[in-house]
Structures are given as C-alpha cells and as structure tokens.
Design a protein around this motif. Structure first.
Motif, PDB file in Angstrom:
ATOM      1  N   ALA A  94       2.376  -4.594   3.308  1.00 45.84           N
ATOM      2  CA  ALA A  94       1.467  -5.317   4.213  1.00 45.84           C
ATOM      3  C   ALA A  94       1.704  -6.824   4.118  1.00 45.84           C
ATOM      4  N   PHE A 121       0.882  -1.167   0.000  1.00 50.70           N
ATOM      5  CA  PHE A 121       0.000   0.000   0.000  1.00 50.70           C
ATOM      6  C   PHE A 121       0.914   1.209   0.000  1.00 50.70           C
ATOM      7  N   PHE A 150       4.179   0.914   1.931  1.00 47.83           N
ATOM      8  CA  PHE A 150       4.025  -0.021   3.049  1.00 47.83           C
ATOM      9  C   PHE A 150       3.793  -1.453   2.553  1.00 47.83           C
ATOM     10  N   GLY A 165      -1.807  -6.603  12.543  1.00 51.26           N
ATOM     11  CA  GLY A 165      -1.016  -5.896  11.547  1.00 51.26           C
ATOM     12  C   GLY A 165      -0.027  -6.785  10.808  1.00 51.26           C
ATOM     13  N   ALA A 166      -0.077  -8.103  11.076  1.00 54.40           N
ATOM     14  CA  ALA A 166       0.866  -9.039  10.451  1.00 54.40           C
ATOM     15  C   ALA A 166       0.628  -9.186   8.949  1.00 54.40           C
ATOM     16  N   GLY A 167      -0.581  -8.827   8.507  1.00 53.73           N
ATOM     17  CA  GLY A 167      -0.900  -8.968   7.085  1.00 53.73           C
ATOM     18  C   GLY A 167      -1.820 -10.141   6.774  1.00 53.73           C
ATOM     19  N   LYS A 168      -2.418 -10.731   7.810  1.00 55.88           N
ATOM     20  CA  LYS A 168      -3.254 -11.915   7.617  1.00 55.88           C
ATOM     21  C   LYS A 168      -4.493 -11.602   6.776  1.00 55.88           C
ATOM     22  N   THR A 169      -5.221 -10.556   7.172  1.00 54.73           N
ATOM     23  CA  THR A 169      -6.442 -10.200   6.436  1.00 54.73           C
ATOM     24  C   THR A 169      -6.095  -9.775   5.010  1.00 54.73           C
ATOM     25  N   THR A 170      -5.018  -9.037   4.858  1.00 51.67           N
ATOM     26  CA  THR A 170      -4.601  -8.619   3.509  1.00 51.67           C
ATOM     27  C   THR A 170      -4.291  -9.846   2.651  1.00 51.67           C
TER      28      THR A 170
HETATM   29  N1  LIG Z   1      -6.190  -0.705   2.360  1.00 57.50           N
HETATM   30  C1  LIG Z   1      -5.095  -0.466   3.098  1.00 57.50           C
HETATM   31  N2  LIG Z   1      -4.353   0.639   2.919  1.00 57.50           N
HETATM   32  C2  LIG Z   1      -3.251   0.871   3.659  1.00 57.50           C
HETATM   33  N3  LIG Z   1      -2.774   0.048   4.605  1.00 57.50           N
HETATM   34  C3  LIG Z   1      -3.471  -1.086   4.835  1.00 57.50           C
HETATM   35  C4  LIG Z   1      -4.659  -1.400   4.094  1.00 57.50           C
HETATM   36  N4  LIG Z   1      -5.129  -2.603   4.551  1.00 57.50           N
HETATM   37  C5  LIG Z   1      -4.275  -2.987   5.520  1.00 57.50           C
HETATM   38  N5  LIG Z   1      -3.294  -2.093   5.680  1.00 57.50           N
HETATM   39  C6  LIG Z   1      -2.175  -2.193   6.644  1.00 57.50           C
HETATM   40  O1  LIG Z   1      -1.523  -3.415   6.397  1.00 57.50           O
HETATM   41  C7  LIG Z   1      -1.104  -3.999   7.637  1.00 57.50           C
HETATM   42  C8  LIG Z   1      -1.637  -5.380   7.732  1.00 57.50           C
HETATM   43  O2  LIG Z   1      -3.029  -5.326   7.967  1.00 57.50           O
HETATM   44  P1  LIG Z   1      -3.945  -6.618   8.066  1.00 57.50           P
HETATM   45  O3  LIG Z   1      -3.744  -7.431   6.856  1.00 57.50           O
HETATM   46  O4  LIG Z   1      -5.308  -6.153   8.359  1.00 57.50           O
HETATM   47  O5  LIG Z   1      -3.298  -7.356   9.331  1.00 57.50           O
HETATM   48  P2  LIG Z   1      -3.903  -8.474  10.290  1.00 57.50           P
HETATM   49  O6  LIG Z   1      -5.144  -8.996   9.685  1.00 57.50           O
HETATM   50  O7  LIG Z   1      -2.805  -9.489  10.400  1.00 57.50           O
HETATM   51  O8  LIG Z   1      -4.139  -7.803  11.607  1.00 57.50           O
HETATM   52  C9  LIG Z   1      -1.585  -3.083   8.749  1.00 57.50           C
HETATM   53  O9  LIG Z   1      -0.512  -2.279   9.176  1.00 57.50           O
HETATM   54  C10 LIG Z   1      -2.660  -2.276   8.075  1.00 57.50           C
HETATM   55  O10 LIG Z   1      -2.750  -0.996   8.664  1.00 57.50           O
END
Ligand SMILES: Nc1ncnc2c1ncn2[C@@H]1O[C@H](COP(=O)(O)OP(=O)(O)O)[C@@H](O)[C@H]1O
Ligand SMILES: [Mg+2]
Length: 260
Positions: A16, A11, A14, A37-42
C-alpha cells in the motif's frame, strides 16, 4: 518538521505504501494528492501511529517517532483527522470539543471527591476554550446540538475544532472536503489558513478538490501506487507527466474494471 524516509506498509503481499520518502516543512500547508488507492490514508495512518510500518522511518523535529502510539504523538502536538468523521453522536458539539484535552483532573474518583473546586475551574476553562473554538470556526450556533444531527461538512469543521482544543503543531487532515458543499469548504479553508498564519500550525492535507489544494497548499506532493511521484507547486505537479499519467492510468483501469 516531518521527514518520512523510505516508508513501506505491506498488507500481506500488497504494498500500500511502497518506499515513500517526503518532507513536510515547518509552517507549510503541504497538499497530498493522488488517485484513489495511492496509499495516502495508509501513509497518514503510519505517520500518526495507527499502523506500524513494515519498514522505514518517520522523524519529527529530528526525533525518531516511528511507531509511537497516537497518544504519545498527541503530546508532541501531532494530530490527525479522519476521512470519515469520528464524532460522538449522542453528545453535543460543545461536549465533543470538551472531551479532547487529556489529563483533565475530573478523570479519577479521588479528584472528584477531594478537588471539586479545581475540577469546576478546569471544566469552566475547557468550556470557554470550546466556545472560543466554535466561534473561530463560525459554528457557535451549533454548540448545543447533538453531533449526530449536524451536516457532514459541519462534522469536518468539528474535527478541525478538536485539533484546536490542544496546542497542535502539525495536523494531518484526511479529505476534509469530501462531501462538503462549496460554502462550507471555503469556511474550512479559511480556518486552515488562519490556523497556519495566526497560530503557526503546520498542515498536511489530503484532498481531491484541486481548487481547494491550489488555494491552500504549497508544496503539493503527488502519490500513486504507494510511491511519491512528484513534489512542487500546484502548477508544477499538475503539469507533471508522471502525475497526469497516474490519474489517466487509474481512470483507464477503472473503465476496464467497469467493463469486466
Ligand atoms: N487494512 C488494509 N488491509 C488491506 N489493504 C488495505 C488496508 N488499508 C488499505 N489497503 C489498501 O491499500 C491501498 C491504499 O489505500 P489507501 O491508503 O486508503 O489509499 P488512498 O487514501 O490514497 O485512497 C488500497 O488498495 C487499499 O485497498
Ligand atoms: Mg484515503
């Protein structure tokens, strides 16, 4: 079933997801853990077609599925649920389930006019299916309640139920246990185990509750800062130095942040 190869999702500047590679075996309930913030959901969003990857590849049964839109993945039997449940509040629980199957012949005006009988038969079949799913999930009593009125945990069960309305092969569950009481969490766990054993679903489950992970998952994959740190049994991963450090590391960082 799923092979993720050197996946990156950036992003802006950054990272992710930062070069994650992992394998989800057919028939497994694979756990995905890691600090916030590990990137699991992403990672889920990229696999499930909601976000295009910056680079890297996702394979399903040997086919490249990188960047396919969610509805195409749906037809391949790849489904995901959301960290925040996406129910339609003004509809009943049963109606929420009945909405899932695609290609219902009731969709077009033509069909509405000329194939009334067929639609009624199909709707009855879908309704029966929805009732069967509600019974499986032990929430038949909620069928006619508005989805907005059920508890957070029951919404999670409804999300799981939606994956049962079609022939799912692999289901990605994002924090099914978040905000769910212990009893309901056990019900969700039971449903996942039964779907895995009786219907052959493969699962990949993001969850923070380690008891839940320990009961359901083998193997467990731990991510931190966009990378896969470790993969193994729950015990192996729990005792892995890098994993311990990752959890401690963010704990300290958060403390530092709180004091800043
Ligand atoms: N659409 C986005 N734009 C910018 N940063 C993002 C976006 N989605 C997630 N992030 C960042 O990516 C990192 C990983 O997020 P996420 O995948 O939600 O982690 P987890 O699910 O492991 O908690 C976080 O620091 C989050 O702030
Ligand atoms: Mg998340």
């Amino acid at each position: 079933m799923i092979v993720v190869e050197n996946l990156h999702k950036h992003f802006g500047g950054f990272h992710a997801v930062d070069g994650a590679s992992l394998t989800i075996e057919t028939g497994s309930i694979t756990g995905l853990i890691g600090p916030n913030g590990a990137g699991k959901t992403t990672l889920f969003n990229v696999i499930a077609g909601r976000l295009p990857p910056t680079s890297g590849r996702v394979m399903m049964d040997g086919q490249d599925i990188t960047g396919l839109p969610p509805h195409e993945l749906f037809h391949k039997g790849l489904l995901r649920t959301f960290q925040i449940a996406h129910e339609f509040g003004s509809m009943t629980v049963r109606e929420n389930l009945m909405m899932v199957p695609e290609n219902q012949s009731g969709e077009t005006l033509w069909n509405t006019w000329f194939k009334r009988g067929r639609i009624n038969a199909e709707e009855a079949r879908i309704r029966d299916k929805a009732d069967e799913v509600l019974e499986f999930l032990t929430i038949s009593h909620l069928a006619d309640q508005k989805a907005s009125q059920i508890s957070g945990g029951q919404k999670k069960l409804l999300e799981l139920g939606r994956t049962m309305m079609v022939d799912a092969k692999i289901v990605f569950l994002d924090e099914v246990g978040a905000g769910v009481n212990r009893t309901l969490l056990n019900t969700i766990g039971d449903a996942i185990i039964r779907l895995n054993k009786e219907r052959g679903y493969t699962f990949c489950v993001i969850e923070h509750d380690m008891d839940f992970i320990a009961r359901l998952c083998d193997p467990v994959i731990c991510m931190a800062e966009g990378k896969v740190l470790a993969q193994g049994t729950v015990e192996e991963v729990k005792n892995d130095e890098r994993v311990i450090e990752a959890y401690l590391g963010t704990g300290l960082k958060n403390k530092v942040k709180a004091h800043a």
